[in-house]
Motif scaffolding. Structure first.
Motif, PDB file in Angstrom:
ATOM      1  N   VAL A   1       0.860  -1.192   0.000  1.00  0.00           N
ATOM      2  CA  VAL A   1       0.000   0.000   0.000  1.00  0.00           C
ATOM      3  C   VAL A   1       0.893   1.237   0.000  1.00  0.00           C
ATOM      4  CG1 VAL A   1      -1.810   1.276   1.213  1.00  0.00           C
ATOM      5  CG2 VAL A   1      -1.799  -1.235   1.266  1.00  0.00           C
ATOM      6  N   THR A   2       0.678   2.103  -0.997  1.00  0.00           N
ATOM      7  CA  THR A   2       1.426   3.364  -1.052  1.00  0.00           C
ATOM      8  C   THR A   2       0.492   4.510  -0.672  1.00  0.00           C
ATOM      9  OG1 THR A   2       0.910   3.974  -3.350  1.00  0.00           O
ATOM     10  CG2 THR A   2       2.699   2.385  -3.000  1.00  0.00           C
ATOM     11  N   ASN A   3       1.021   5.723  -0.715  1.00  0.00           N
ATOM     12  CA  ASN A   3       0.193   6.904  -0.454  1.00  0.00           C
ATOM     13  C   ASN A   3      -0.859   7.130  -1.533  1.00  0.00           C
ATOM     14  OD1 ASN A   3       2.566   7.397  -2.075  1.00  0.00           O
ATOM     15  ND2 ASN A   3       2.104   9.572  -2.038  1.00  0.00           N
ATOM     16  N   LYS A   4      -0.787   6.354  -2.646  1.00  0.00           N
ATOM     17  CA  LYS A   4      -1.733   6.539  -3.748  1.00  0.00           C
ATOM     18  C   LYS A   4      -2.560   5.295  -4.064  1.00  0.00           C
ATOM     19  CE  LYS A   4       0.974   9.956  -6.373  1.00  0.00           C
ATOM     20  NZ  LYS A   4       1.690  10.192  -7.656  1.00  0.00           N
ATOM     21  N   THR A   5      -1.943   4.118  -3.972  1.00  0.00           N
ATOM     22  CA  THR A   5      -2.534   2.909  -4.559  1.00  0.00           C
ATOM     23  C   THR A   5      -2.250   1.689  -3.695  1.00  0.00           C
ATOM     24  OG1 THR A   5      -1.856   3.891  -6.683  1.00  0.00           O
ATOM     25  CG2 THR A   5      -2.771   1.694  -6.785  1.00  0.00           C
ATOM     26  N   ARG A   6      -3.029   0.637  -3.960  1.00  0.00           N
ATOM     27  CA  ARG A   6      -2.816  -0.666  -3.328  1.00  0.00           C
ATOM     28  C   ARG A   6      -2.418  -1.654  -4.417  1.00  0.00           C
ATOM     29  NH1 ARG A   6      -5.863  -5.315  -2.542  1.00  0.00           N
ATOM     30  NH2 ARG A   6      -5.729  -6.306  -0.465  1.00  0.00           N
ATOM     31  N   TYR A   7      -1.340  -2.384  -4.194  1.00  0.00           N
ATOM     32  CA  TYR A   7      -0.840  -3.346  -5.174  1.00  0.00           C
ATOM     33  C   TYR A   7      -0.850  -4.753  -4.582  1.00  0.00           C
ATOM     34  CZ  TYR A   7       1.088   0.788  -7.523  1.00  0.00           C
ATOM     35  OH  TYR A   7       1.236   2.006  -8.139  1.00  0.00           O
ATOM     36  N   GLU A   8      -1.202  -5.722  -5.417  1.00  0.00           N
ATOM     37  CA  GLU A   8      -1.017  -7.128  -5.055  1.00  0.00           C
ATOM     38  C   GLU A   8       0.129  -7.660  -5.910  1.00  0.00           C
ATOM     39  OE1 GLU A   8      -4.685  -9.211  -5.538  1.00  0.00           O
ATOM     40  OE2 GLU A   8      -5.477  -8.535  -3.604  1.00  0.00           O
ATOM     41  N   THR A   9       1.068  -8.348  -5.276  1.00  0.00           N
ATOM     42  CA  THR A   9       2.259  -8.771  -6.003  1.00  0.00           C
ATOM     43  C   THR A   9       2.728 -10.137  -5.497  1.00  0.00           C
ATOM     44  OG1 THR A   9       4.474  -8.053  -6.688  1.00  0.00           O
ATOM     45  CG2 THR A   9       3.872  -7.604  -4.413  1.00  0.00           C
ATOM     46  N   LYS A  10       3.292 -10.912  -6.402  1.00  0.00           N
ATOM     47  CA  LYS A  10       3.798 -12.238  -6.007  1.00  0.00           C
ATOM     48  C   LYS A  10       5.085 -12.118  -5.199  1.00  0.00           C
ATOM     49  CE  LYS A  10       1.814 -14.643 -10.009  1.00  0.00           C
ATOM     50  NZ  LYS A  10       2.128 -15.302 -11.298  1.00  0.00           N
ATOM     51  N   LEU A  11       5.913 -11.144  -5.536  1.00  0.00           N
ATOM     52  CA  LEU A  11       7.194 -11.005  -4.840  1.00  0.00           C
ATOM     53  C   LEU A  11       7.583  -9.532  -4.745  1.00  0.00           C
ATOM     54  CD1 LEU A  11       9.382 -13.046  -3.724  1.00  0.00           C
ATOM     55  CD2 LEU A  11      10.695 -12.485  -5.769  1.00  0.00           C
ATOM     56  N   VAL A  12       8.113  -9.163  -3.593  1.00  0.00           N
ATOM     57  CA  VAL A  12       8.620  -7.807  -3.364  1.00  0.00           C
ATOM     58  C   VAL A  12      10.144  -7.850  -3.406  1.00  0.00           C
ATOM     59  CG1 VAL A  12       8.888  -5.983  -1.629  1.00  0.00           C
ATOM     60  CG2 VAL A  12       6.653  -7.042  -1.984  1.00  0.00           C
ATOM     61  N   VAL A  13      10.730  -6.887  -4.102  1.00  0.00           N
ATOM     62  CA  VAL A  13      12.182  -6.698  -4.063  1.00  0.00           C
ATOM     63  C   VAL A  13      12.434  -5.329  -3.428  1.00  0.00           C
ATOM     64  CG1 VAL A  13      14.319  -6.512  -5.374  1.00  0.00           C
ATOM     65  CG2 VAL A  13      12.563  -8.129  -6.107  1.00  0.00           C
ATOM     66  N   ASN A  14      13.109  -5.349  -2.320  1.00  0.00           N
ATOM     67  CA  ASN A  14      13.333  -4.138  -1.527  1.00  0.00           C
ATOM     68  C   ASN A  14      14.706  -3.558  -1.849  1.00  0.00           C
ATOM     69  OD1 ASN A  14      13.930  -2.286   0.535  1.00  0.00           O
ATOM     70  ND2 ASN A  14      14.059  -3.862   2.115  1.00  0.00           N
ATOM     71  N   CYS A  15      14.694  -2.430  -2.557  1.00  0.00           N
ATOM     72  CA  CYS A  15      15.929  -1.694  -2.863  1.00  0.00           C
ATOM     73  C   CYS A  15      15.769  -0.260  -2.367  1.00  0.00           C
ATOM     74  CB  CYS A  15      16.213  -1.706  -4.363  1.00  0.00           C
ATOM     75  SG  CYS A  15      16.493  -3.345  -5.057  1.00  0.00           S
ATOM     76  N   ALA A  16      15.291  -0.135  -1.132  1.00  0.00           N
ATOM     77  CA  ALA A  16      14.893   1.168  -0.604  1.00  0.00           C
ATOM     78  C   ALA A  16      16.032   1.946   0.036  1.00  0.00           C
ATOM     79  CB  ALA A  16      13.744   0.990   0.399  1.00  0.00           C
ATOM     80  N   GLY A  17      17.262   1.476  -0.081  1.00  0.00           N
ATOM     81  CA  GLY A  17      18.412   2.262   0.328  1.00  0.00           C
ATOM     82  C   GLY A  17      18.392   2.677   1.784  1.00  0.00           C
ATOM     83  N   LEU A  18      18.227   3.964   2.019  1.00  0.00           N
ATOM     84  CA  LEU A  18      18.263   4.508   3.376  1.00  0.00           C
ATOM     85  C   LEU A  18      17.115   3.999   4.248  1.00  0.00           C
ATOM     86  CD1 LEU A  18      19.391   8.036   2.292  1.00  0.00           C
ATOM     87  CD2 LEU A  18      20.533   6.734   4.102  1.00  0.00           C
ATOM     88  N   TYR A  19      16.076   3.446   3.633  1.00  0.00           N
ATOM     89  CA  TYR A  19      14.951   2.881   4.391  1.00  0.00           C
ATOM     90  C   TYR A  19      14.804   1.377   4.152  1.00  0.00           C
ATOM     91  CZ  TYR A  19      13.666   7.612   5.662  1.00  0.00           C
ATOM     92  OH  TYR A  19      13.689   8.882   6.200  1.00  0.00           O
ATOM     93  N   SER A  20      15.857   0.759   3.654  1.00  0.00           N
ATOM     94  CA  SER A  20      15.763  -0.673   3.321  1.00  0.00           C
ATOM     95  C   SER A  20      15.518  -1.529   4.559  1.00  0.00           C
ATOM     96  CB  SER A  20      17.039  -1.143   2.611  1.00  0.00           C
ATOM     97  OG  SER A  20      18.181  -0.888   3.408  1.00  0.00           O
ATOM     98  N   ASP A  21      16.052  -1.125   5.716  1.00  0.00           N
ATOM     99  CA  ASP A  21      15.810  -1.907   6.930  1.00  0.00           C
ATOM    100  C   ASP A  21      14.352  -1.830   7.361  1.00  0.00           C
ATOM    101  OD1 ASP A  21      16.149   0.826   7.524  1.00  0.00           O
ATOM    102  OD2 ASP A  21      16.912   0.428   9.541  1.00  0.00           O
ATOM    103  N   LYS A  22      13.743  -0.650   7.190  1.00  0.00           N
ATOM    104  CA  LYS A  22      12.328  -0.469   7.562  1.00  0.00           C
ATOM    105  C   LYS A  22      11.437  -1.357   6.690  1.00  0.00           C
ATOM    106  CE  LYS A  22      12.692   3.298  10.299  1.00  0.00           C
ATOM    107  NZ  LYS A  22      12.243   3.330  11.703  1.00  0.00           N
ATOM    108  N   ILE A  23      11.708  -1.350   5.388  1.00  0.00           N
ATOM    109  CA  ILE A  23      10.920  -2.178   4.472  1.00  0.00           C
ATOM    110  C   ILE A  23      11.164  -3.657   4.763  1.00  0.00           C
ATOM    111  CG2 ILE A  23      10.518  -2.781   2.055  1.00  0.00           C
ATOM    112  CD1 ILE A  23       9.482   0.004   2.733  1.00  0.00           C
ATOM    113  N   ALA A  24      12.425  -4.024   4.990  1.00  0.00           N
ATOM    114  CA  ALA A  24      12.749  -5.429   5.272  1.00  0.00           C
ATOM    115  C   ALA A  24      12.003  -5.924   6.501  1.00  0.00           C
ATOM    116  CB  ALA A  24      14.258  -5.597   5.460  1.00  0.00           C
TER     117      ALA A  24
END
Length: 398
Positions: A185-208
């Protein structure tokens, strides 16, 4: 519903997206980027150096990805007309006690397969960089200069040409892993996905952390690196790239001189704790993020271990004369008035609970996610190789 959702439009996220579409054209892949452009943070604020693989422990992910990524990057740039220049650099021992570490670097470079490495006498160093001071040196011909924002824009173009999608202005707010699908879920949309790849850099630990219940065991500690620019009338002092011998006990390379691909010369960076994760200015403070950093047991151990070095870095941050003094070890002719305040970048440095500053790339996998949790320098040079590594992990799930 999407096959793969990549969080982060920096160089590693885009390289992964590109590799996925090239290897499996039928896969549906989207990139979510919270800013309105690619390369807005770490990638767009770095010094634009193509690294050779000199520094990294032979066999480490950094070494293998840097060397393979180096060749992949140059091939891509040739194909897509992204300008770059292989100008070479010198690494300089300014004191006799640095020579053993310089010897170690030279041996590492040879073990990592760098052809053309040369030891330099004082006279030979002066032939390459007439204003440099030092007692011993190495010439590294593979090192180059480039604009990594342009590289990212080219990655994005090719990825979209292959049918990939980049959604800008979409900040991930929630991530719920499920048995067969994850919900993003983003600030705009909701996505359904089979796999997430987290390349969020400075926030990668938060996403992980959103991708699993157990603590991931590391936290991103943001270090700001500040640069000065050399006044145009003093550009003659630096021909190409001049680096010091790095302190083996500190995970940063030390202040150095870099000629830029679009002209000009940068001097720096230092390495100081940033008081927020995207804190590019000294005045940028996020109290919640600062408290998280200071409260992390690993950071407390780092602070105890490196307090003296850290204080020196902080002093240089606020004292232009101290910064100049550090630069004068390499080029004595540089004066304080020759330096104009430049930009800054923030490095996402992963730190574990025991106080270990992760030196190598770190990829954490769960059932529904692949998290790139530590991708410091030379991640930009290595990006296509890291992207290939991550994409292979992804494709093994499909």
């Amino acid at each position: 519903m999407t096959d793969v959702t990549i969080i982060g439009g920096g160089i590693v996220g885009l390289a992964t997206a590109l590799q996925l579409k090239q290897q499996r054209p039928g896969l549906s892949v989207i990139v979510l980027e919270k800013e309105n452009r690619v390369a807005a943070h770490q990638t767009g604020h770095n010094s634009g150096v193509i690294h050779s693989g000199l520094y990294y422990k032979p066999g480490s992910l950094k070494a293998t990805n840097c060397i393979s990524g180096y060749h992949m990057l140059l091939e891509f740039c040739e194909r897509e007309n992204v300008p770059y220049e292989l100008c070479g650099k010198i690494v300089v021992a300014t004191k006799a006690e640095q020579v053993p570490q310089l010897n170690t670097l030279f041996e590492r470079g040879q073990q990592n397969g760098l052809g053309g490495l040369r030891r330099l006498s004082v006279g030979e160093m002066r032939e390459i960089e007439p204003h440099v001071a030092g007692v011993d040196g190495i010439f590294v011909p593979q090192t180059g200069i480039i604009d990594y924002t342009q590289v990212c824009e080219a990655y994005a173009r090719v990825f979209q040409r292959l049918g990939g999608e980049i959604h800008y202005g979409e900040k991930v707010e929630q991530l719920t892993p499920g048995n067969s699908l994850s919900v993003v879920v983003t600030n705009k949309t909701r996505y359904e996905t089979k796999l997430v790849v987290n390349c969020a850099g400075l926030y990668s630990d938060k996403i992980a952390q959103l991708t699993q219940r157990e603590p991931i065991g590391l936290q991103i500690v943001p270090f700001r690196g500040e640069y000065y620019k050399i006044r145009p009338e003093k550009h003659h002092l630096v021909k190409n790239l001049i680096y010091p011998v790095p302190d083996p006990n500190f995970p940063f390379l030390g202040v150095h001189f870099t000629r830029m691909i679009h002209g000009g010369v940068e001097a720096g960076p230092n390495a100081v704790l940033a008081f927020q994760r995207e804190g590019y200015r000294k005045s940028d403070i996020n109290l919640r993020e600062l408290f998280e950093t200071l409260a992390w047991p690993g950071f407390q151990k780092v602070a105890m271990k490196y307090w003296e070095t850290g204080l020196g870095e902080m002093y240089r941050s606020f004292s232009k004369s101290a910064f100049t003094k550090a630069l004068q070890e390499l080029i004595p002719a540089v004066q304080e008035d020759d330096l104009i305040e430049g930009g800054a970048g923030v490095r996402a440095q992963a730190c574990d609970r025991t106080g270990g500053l992760l030196d190598d790339f770190s990829i954490i996998e769960t059932d529904r996610a692949v998290n790139v949790c530590n991708a410091p320098s030379p991640a930009a040079t290595s990006s296509l190789s890291i992207g290939k590594t991550v994409s292979e992990k992804v494709l093994s799930r499909f």
